[in-house]
Design a protein around this motif. Structure first.
Motif, PDB file in Angstrom:
ATOM      1  N   ARG A 199       2.069  23.214  -3.959  1.00  0.00           N
ATOM      2  CA  ARG A 199       2.698  21.919  -4.385  1.00  0.00           C
ATOM      3  C   ARG A 199       1.562  20.592  -4.666  1.00  0.00           C
ATOM      4  N   ASP A 200       2.191  19.662  -5.172  1.00  0.00           N
ATOM      5  CA  ASP A 200       1.458  18.386  -5.397  1.00  0.00           C
ATOM      6  C   ASP A 200       1.609  17.583  -3.909  1.00  0.00           C
ATOM      7  N   ASN A 201       0.265  17.533  -3.344  1.00  0.00           N
ATOM      8  CA  ASN A 201       0.391  16.859  -2.332  1.00  0.00           C
ATOM      9  C   ASN A 201       0.015  15.442  -2.170  1.00  0.00           C
ATOM     10  N   SER A 202      -0.074  14.795  -3.495  1.00  0.00           N
ATOM     11  CA  SER A 202      -0.142  13.230  -3.617  1.00  0.00           C
ATOM     12  C   SER A 202       0.990  12.573  -3.206  1.00  0.00           C
ATOM     13  N   ILE A 214      11.145  19.745  -6.171  1.00  0.00           N
ATOM     14  CA  ILE A 214      11.901  20.236  -4.755  1.00  0.00           C
ATOM     15  C   ILE A 214      12.368  18.953  -4.247  1.00  0.00           C
ATOM     16  N   THR A 215      13.826  18.882  -4.233  1.00  0.00           N
ATOM     17  CA  THR A 215      14.397  17.730  -3.840  1.00  0.00           C
ATOM     18  C   THR A 215      14.996  17.833  -2.249  1.00  0.00           C
ATOM     19  N   SER A 216      15.514  18.981  -1.770  1.00  0.00           N
ATOM     20  CA  SER A 216      15.767  19.218  -0.494  1.00  0.00           C
ATOM     21  C   SER A 216      15.452  20.609  -0.257  1.00  0.00           C
ATOM     22  N   ILE A 217      15.678  21.108   0.977  1.00  0.00           N
ATOM     23  CA  ILE A 217      15.521  22.325   1.701  1.00  0.00           C
ATOM     24  C   ILE A 217      16.245  22.248   2.893  1.00  0.00           C
ATOM     25  N   ASN A 218      17.402  23.346   2.891  1.00  0.00           N
ATOM     26  CA  ASN A 218      18.333  23.178   3.983  1.00  0.00           C
ATOM     27  C   ASN A 218      18.861  22.146   4.259  1.00  0.00           C
ATOM     28  N   GLY A 219      19.292  21.244   3.177  1.00  0.00           N
ATOM     29  CA  GLY A 219      19.832  20.040   3.532  1.00  0.00           C
ATOM     30  C   GLY A 219      19.087  18.650   3.798  1.00  0.00           C
ATOM     31  N   ILE A 220      17.702  19.082   4.024  1.00  0.00           N
ATOM     32  CA  ILE A 220      16.936  18.005   4.542  1.00  0.00           C
ATOM     33  C   ILE A 220      16.003  17.568   3.158  1.00  0.00           C
ATOM     34  N   GLN A 221      16.295  16.145   2.943  1.00  0.00           N
ATOM     35  CA  GLN A 221      15.681  15.684   1.901  1.00  0.00           C
ATOM     36  C   GLN A 221      14.148  15.762   1.830  1.00  0.00           C
ATOM     37  N   ILE A 222      13.752  15.862   0.649  1.00  0.00           N
ATOM     38  CA  ILE A 222      12.047  16.002   0.443  1.00  0.00           C
ATOM     39  C   ILE A 222      11.840  15.175  -0.563  1.00  0.00           C
ATOM     40  N   LEU A 223      10.952  13.905  -0.017  1.00  0.00           N
ATOM     41  CA  LEU A 223      10.365  12.930  -0.877  1.00  0.00           C
ATOM     42  C   LEU A 223       8.984  13.086  -0.973  1.00  0.00           C
ATOM     43  N   SER A 224       8.231  13.555   0.309  1.00  0.00           N
ATOM     44  CA  SER A 224       6.747  13.851   0.084  1.00  0.00           C
ATOM     45  C   SER A 224       6.459  14.899   0.919  1.00  0.00           C
ATOM     46  N   PRO A 225       5.156  15.301   0.667  1.00  0.00           N
ATOM     47  CA  PRO A 225       4.708  16.457   1.438  1.00  0.00           C
ATOM     48  C   PRO A 225       4.950  16.433   2.997  1.00  0.00           C
ATOM     49  N   LEU A 226       4.934  15.367   3.533  1.00  0.00           N
ATOM     50  CA  LEU A 226       5.206  15.377   4.911  1.00  0.00           C
ATOM     51  C   LEU A 226       6.371  15.896   5.240  1.00  0.00           C
ATOM     52  N   ASP A 227       7.420  15.622   4.277  1.00  0.00           N
ATOM     53  CA  ASP A 227       8.979  16.155   4.714  1.00  0.00           C
ATOM     54  C   ASP A 227       8.957  17.636   4.868  1.00  0.00           C
ATOM     55  N   ASN A 285       0.909  -1.331   0.028  1.00  0.00           N
ATOM     56  CA  ASN A 285       0.018   0.018   0.010  1.00  0.00           C
ATOM     57  C   ASN A 285       0.883   1.401   0.121  1.00  0.00           C
ATOM     58  N   PRO A 286       0.688   2.157  -0.796  1.00  0.00           N
ATOM     59  CA  PRO A 286       1.340   3.579  -0.781  1.00  0.00           C
ATOM     60  C   PRO A 286       1.314   4.134   0.437  1.00  0.00           C
ATOM     61  N   PHE A 287       0.275   4.127   1.118  1.00  0.00           N
ATOM     62  CA  PHE A 287       0.058   4.934   2.301  1.00  0.00           C
ATOM     63  C   PHE A 287       1.068   4.490   3.459  1.00  0.00           C
ATOM     64  N   PHE A 288       1.396   3.273   3.459  1.00  0.00           N
ATOM     65  CA  PHE A 288       2.438   2.684   4.685  1.00  0.00           C
ATOM     66  C   PHE A 288       3.587   3.215   4.393  1.00  0.00           C
ATOM     67  N   ALA A 289       4.049   3.822   3.355  1.00  0.00           N
ATOM     68  CA  ALA A 289       5.440   4.454   3.015  1.00  0.00           C
ATOM     69  C   ALA A 289       5.504   5.610   3.946  1.00  0.00           C
ATOM     70  N   MET A 290       4.156   6.232   4.406  1.00  0.00           N
ATOM     71  CA  MET A 290       4.394   7.733   5.187  1.00  0.00           C
ATOM     72  C   MET A 290       4.987   7.278   6.563  1.00  0.00           C
ATOM     73  N   VAL A 291       4.988   5.781   7.181  1.00  0.00           N
ATOM     74  CA  VAL A 291       5.394   5.698   8.604  1.00  0.00           C
ATOM     75  C   VAL A 291       6.718   4.732   8.462  1.00  0.00           C
ATOM     76  N   LEU A 292       7.003   4.173   7.238  1.00  0.00           N
ATOM     77  CA  LEU A 292       8.077   3.314   7.374  1.00  0.00           C
ATOM     78  C   LEU A 292       9.452   4.135   7.467  1.00  0.00           C
ATOM     79  N   PRO A 293      10.482   3.641   8.359  1.00  0.00           N
ATOM     80  CA  PRO A 293      11.701   4.211   8.189  1.00  0.00           C
ATOM     81  C   PRO A 293      12.506   3.554   7.582  1.00  0.00           C
ATOM     82  N   GLU A 294      13.640   4.280   6.902  1.00  0.00           N
ATOM     83  CA  GLU A 294      14.814   3.625   6.412  1.00  0.00           C
ATOM     84  C   GLU A 294      15.645   2.590   7.052  1.00  0.00           C
TER      85      GLU A 294
END
Length: 379
Positions: A284-287, A226-239, A182-191
């Motif tokens: 931004r795209d929030n999907s 957008i890939t990063s802001i102040n060195g913080i990686q941006i992969l999803s709107p939650l970032d 499920n794509p939604f589960f990616a919101m809570v999975l850590p690396e």
């Protein structure tokens, strides 16, 4: 309460008060005995695993709370905000309240059922079982015969106590395996789990630029990613929540444009709704663009996905937090059982209250730091 009184529910095992409703059933032992007859070998294995799992979950809970406090001071972007979930107080979204209310009974049945069936395995009588509602909080319980429980072997007590939380975590792991599709589960999975089970997006797409904003002046364009802001990686709107932008500061924004990474110094503008919160100045795209590697289940209804995600979170964290050594939690009984009769009763009480005080302070500090970071926040 008026309806319950009118139906005379007191005659059917209900206890009614102005602030609570409690249901007790004395036939729970019979149902558990029948269930145990078909699953005795598996329950024996589960009961033994519960003792080891109890220690592991307690250790994980302490590690998480201690490392989270450390993150607040050392790595603020990694700090996890905590709050107690209370419908109508910290849970204010109608959808979140609904998911919570649907998840809690399932989690409680699994938790208390595990306590009961392991107690039955250990030949400890169950007097009653049921559920309770206190204002906006739910609870489930099985009530073992106190005399038989106290006379039981120490290992039997530990099996019974650890079974509830262990069942919740095992259920969460099983549900998590399904949710990896499920794509939604990616919101809570850590690396590294996230990159292992999901194809990661390049970043977050800019749909449009707000006129006269810092983004427009810096040269950002629609369709930039957008890939990063102040060195913080941006992969999803939650970032974006990790960036903590302050109005008036200059943020270093990296974007992907035509296959090239470009960097722009962007002046942060204040949010119209909250002048203390900073914005780049984009729409931004929030999907969620995460794509599961295990893509063999088609998830068409986002409500089902969100409910299962809530069920996973509540089951996992109730299991883990329940093993913290506090008076009302299984962790407190677990530790008390271990040290009981090894030292004097007075020493046991002093030790337990010291552990309770430390655990409560640790848990409370996590919630207090969350408040200091973002104020009173709701879900």
């Amino acid at each position: 309460m008026i309806v319950a009184k009118g139906l005379k529910l007191e005659k059917h095992g209900f206890e009614l008060k102005i602030y609570s409703l409690v249901y007790k059933n004395q036939q729970v032992q019979l149902a558990l005995t029948r269930m145990l007859g078909r699953t005795r070998r598996g329950i024996k294995i589960f009961a033994n695993v519960s003792v080891v799992a109890g220690f592991l979950m307690m250790g994980f809970a302490f590690w998480f709370l201690l490392s989270n406090i450390s993150n607040y001071f050392v790595a603020p972007t990694e700090f996890s905000q905590l709050t107690v979930l209370i419908p109508g107080v910290t849970l204010t979204s109608s959808s979140s309240i609904l998911y919570f209310l649907l998840s809690i009974p399932i989690v409680l049945v699994i938790h208390e059922g595990a306590h009961g069936i392991v107690a039955t395995l250990e030949k400890i009588k169950i007097k009653t079982g049921g559920f309770a509602i206190f204002i906006a909080m739910f609870a489930g319980f099985v009530e073992p015969d106190e005399e038989e429980f106290n006379k039981a072997k120490k290992i039997s007590k530990l099996r019974v106590i650890g079974a509830g939380a262990t069942s919740n975590v095992i259920f969460a792991f099983a549900l998590g395996l399904i949710l990896l599709t499920n794509p939604f589960f990616a919101m809570v999975l850590p690396e590294p789990l996230l990159s292992t089970f999901y194809d990661l997006p390049d970043g977050v797409l800019i749909l449009s630029i707000i006129e006269n904003s810092g983004a427009e002046k810096a040269g950002l364009l629609a369709n930039d990613i957008i890939t990063s802001i102040n060195g913080i990686q941006i992969l999803s709107p939650l970032d974006f929540q990790k960036t903590e932008l302050i109005p008036g500061e200059i943020a270093n924004v990296s974007v992907l444009r035509n296959g090239q990474i470009l960097q722009f110094p962007v002046e942060i503008i204040p949010s119209p709704e909250d002048p203390q919160r900073g914005l780049i100045g984009i729409m931004r795209d929030n999907s969620f663009a995460y794509k599961p590697v295990l893509n063999f289940i088609e998830w068409n209804d986002p409500n089902v996905s969100m409910f299962l995600l809530w069920l996973w979170m509540i089951s996992f964290f109730i299991g883990i937090i329940n093993m913290l050594p506090l008076p009302i939690l299984d962790g407190g009984k677990f530790i008390h059982t271990i040290i009981d009769k090894k030292i004097s009763d007075k020493a046991v009480n002093i030790t337990m209250w010291g552990i309770y005080a430390f655990t409560f302070a640790l848990f409370g500090l996590n919630i207090a730091l969350s408040y200091m970071k973002s104020g009173w926040f709701t879900i």
